[in-house]
Scaffold this motif. Structure first.
Motif, short mmCIF file in Angstrom:
data_model
loop_
_atom_site.label_atom_id
_atom_site.label_comp_id
_atom_site.label_asym_id
_atom_site.label_seq_id
_atom_site.Cartn_x
_atom_site.Cartn_y
_atom_site.Cartn_z
N ARG A 119 6.73 -12.74 -13.98
CA ARG A 119 6.61 -12.25 -12.61
C ARG A 119 5.18 -11.81 -12.35
NH1 ARG A 119 12.11 -8.99 -12.55
NH2 ARG A 119 13.45 -10.70 -11.89
N PRO A 120 4.75 -11.84 -11.10
CA PRO A 120 3.40 -11.34 -10.81
C PRO A 120 3.37 -9.82 -10.94
CG PRO A 120 4.50 -12.05 -8.80
CD PRO A 120 5.41 -12.41 -9.92
N GLN A 121 2.25 -9.31 -11.45
CA GLN A 121 2.05 -7.87 -11.57
C GLN A 121 0.70 -7.54 -10.96
OE1 GLN A 121 2.39 -6.37 -15.56
NE2 GLN A 121 1.47 -4.42 -15.03
N VAL A 122 0.67 -6.50 -10.14
CA VAL A 122 -0.57 -6.07 -9.50
C VAL A 122 -1.41 -5.32 -10.52
CG1 VAL A 122 -1.57 -4.72 -7.62
CG2 VAL A 122 0.61 -5.87 -7.27
N VAL A 123 -2.68 -5.73 -10.69
CA VAL A 123 -3.57 -5.03 -11.61
C VAL A 123 -4.61 -4.19 -10.87
CG1 VAL A 123 -3.27 -6.55 -13.59
CG2 VAL A 123 -4.99 -7.10 -11.88
N SER A 124 -4.93 -4.57 -9.65
CA SER A 124 -5.78 -3.73 -8.80
C SER A 124 -5.50 -4.07 -7.35
CB SER A 124 -7.26 -3.91 -9.13
OG SER A 124 -7.72 -5.15 -8.69
N ALA A 125 -5.78 -3.10 -6.49
CA ALA A 125 -5.56 -3.30 -5.06
C ALA A 125 -6.70 -2.65 -4.29
CB ALA A 125 -4.23 -2.69 -4.63
N MET A 126 -7.07 -3.28 -3.17
CA MET A 126 -8.12 -2.72 -2.32
C MET A 126 -7.48 -2.19 -1.05
SD MET A 126 -11.59 -4.37 -0.74
CE MET A 126 -12.29 -4.64 -2.33
N PHE A 127 -7.87 -0.97 -0.69
CA PHE A 127 -7.33 -0.30 0.49
C PHE A 127 -8.44 0.01 1.47
CE2 PHE A 127 -4.66 0.70 -3.12
CZ PHE A 127 -3.38 0.58 -2.62
N GLU A 128 -8.05 0.15 2.75
CA GLU A 128 -9.00 0.51 3.79
C GLU A 128 -8.50 1.77 4.48
OE1 GLU A 128 -11.35 -1.94 7.11
OE2 GLU A 128 -9.21 -1.78 7.53
N CYS A 129 -9.42 2.70 4.69
CA CYS A 129 -9.09 3.93 5.42
C CYS A 129 -9.07 3.61 6.91
CB CYS A 129 -10.12 5.01 5.11
SG CYS A 129 -9.89 6.52 6.08
N PRO A 130 -7.97 3.89 7.60
CA PRO A 130 -7.92 3.59 9.04
C PRO A 130 -8.85 4.48 9.88
CG PRO A 130 -5.84 4.55 8.30
CD PRO A 130 -6.71 4.41 7.11
N LYS A 158 -1.44 7.36 4.64
CA LYS A 158 -1.32 5.90 4.60
C LYS A 158 -2.67 5.21 4.72
CE LYS A 158 3.18 5.17 4.60
NZ LYS A 158 3.86 4.37 3.65
N PHE A 159 -2.88 4.26 3.82
CA PHE A 159 -4.07 3.41 3.86
C PHE A 159 -3.59 1.97 3.96
CE2 PHE A 159 -5.35 7.23 1.64
CZ PHE A 159 -6.54 7.56 2.27
N ARG A 160 -4.41 1.15 4.58
CA ARG A 160 -4.04 -0.26 4.76
C ARG A 160 -4.42 -1.06 3.51
NH1 ARG A 160 -6.08 -4.96 8.25
NH2 ARG A 160 -8.09 -4.03 7.86
N VAL A 161 -3.48 -1.87 3.01
CA VAL A 161 -3.75 -2.72 1.84
C VAL A 161 -4.49 -3.96 2.32
CG1 VAL A 161 -2.73 -4.04 -0.04
CG2 VAL A 161 -1.65 -1.91 0.68
N LEU A 162 -5.70 -4.19 1.75
CA LEU A 162 -6.49 -5.36 2.12
C LEU A 162 -6.22 -6.54 1.19
CD1 LEU A 162 -9.95 -3.74 2.91
CD2 LEU A 162 -8.20 -4.50 4.53
N SER A 163 -6.14 -6.24 -0.12
CA SER A 163 -5.91 -7.32 -1.08
C SER A 163 -5.32 -6.76 -2.36
CB SER A 163 -7.21 -8.06 -1.38
OG SER A 163 -8.11 -7.19 -2.03
N LYS A 164 -4.69 -7.65 -3.12
CA LYS A 164 -4.11 -7.30 -4.41
C LYS A 164 -4.53 -8.36 -5.42
CE LYS A 164 0.15 -5.53 -2.33
NZ LYS A 164 1.59 -5.72 -2.27
N ASP A 165 -4.93 -7.94 -6.61
CA ASP A 165 -5.20 -8.87 -7.70
C ASP A 165 -3.95 -8.92 -8.57
OD1 ASP A 165 -7.81 -9.39 -6.89
OD2 ASP A 165 -8.62 -7.71 -8.07
N LEU A 166 -3.43 -10.13 -8.76
CA LEU A 166 -2.18 -10.31 -9.51
C LEU A 166 -2.41 -11.09 -10.79
CD1 LEU A 166 -0.02 -11.47 -6.47
CD2 LEU A 166 -0.06 -9.19 -7.44
#
Length: 175
Positions: A119-130, A158-166
């Motif tokens: 299964r895919p697993q998230v190793v890092s994620a980028m967030f943006e402050c609204p 809450k922060f917006r998720v921009l991208s996830k590295d899987l």
């Protein structure tokens, strides 16, 4: 004397071209995903490179995989490099594995008794402050997805998720 990253890649490339070029071509033709490299052959080629593998396996394996990518066009190849015939010093019983073995390459004998699906697993994620638009990257070390607790501007919540590295992940139980 430690090798720098570029030298490591070049050394692996020379080793693989001399010993595994035909095998790599065959693996690519068959659509397989892994190249199994004989550690004893590597150590007879370059003792320093083989010691680098024992001391820092994660970076050594990345260097070996990058060297294959440099041998071919990147779109063509995405092989994983595996090692066999590790020295006796790397053989260990499963019951003797301790925390200081965590970043080392080991050889163990065992029977796989259970596996999960891949299964895919998230190793890092980028967030943006609204509020201010700041981008924050969070490593995802646990199985639970984590967001930043606060932004440098002081905003919480809450922060917006921009991208996830899987990455592909699979759980196995070895007995």
């Amino acid at each position: 004397m430690a090798l720098d990253v570029q030298e490591q890649i070049e050394q692996f490339q020379e080793f693989l071209q001399n010993n595994y070029e035909n095998k790599i071509q065959e693996i690519l033709t068959e659509g397989k995903k892994s190249l199994i490299v004989d550690f004893k052959l590597l150590s007879s080629f370059d003792i320093e490179l083989s010691e680098f593998l024992l001391d820092d396996p994660e970076n050594a394996i990345k260097a070996a995989e990058l060297s294959i990518t440099h041998m071919f066009t990147p779109e063509e190849v995405s092989l994983k490099v595996r090692f066999e015939n590790l020295p006796e010093s790397q053989r260990i019983s499963i019951k003797d594995i301790r925390i200081f073995h965590l970043t080392k390459i080991l050889a163990v004998d065992g029977i796989i008794t259970q596996t999960s699906d891949v299964r895919p697993q998230v190793v890092s994620a980028m967030f943006e402050c609204p509020s201010c638009g700041t981008h924050m990257t969070m490593l995802q070390l646990d199985s639970k997805f984590k967001e930043p607790s606060r932004c440098s501007c002081g905003r919480r919540g809450k922060f917006r998720v921009l991208s996830k590295d899987l990455v592909d992940a699979q759980r196995i139980i070895v007995e």
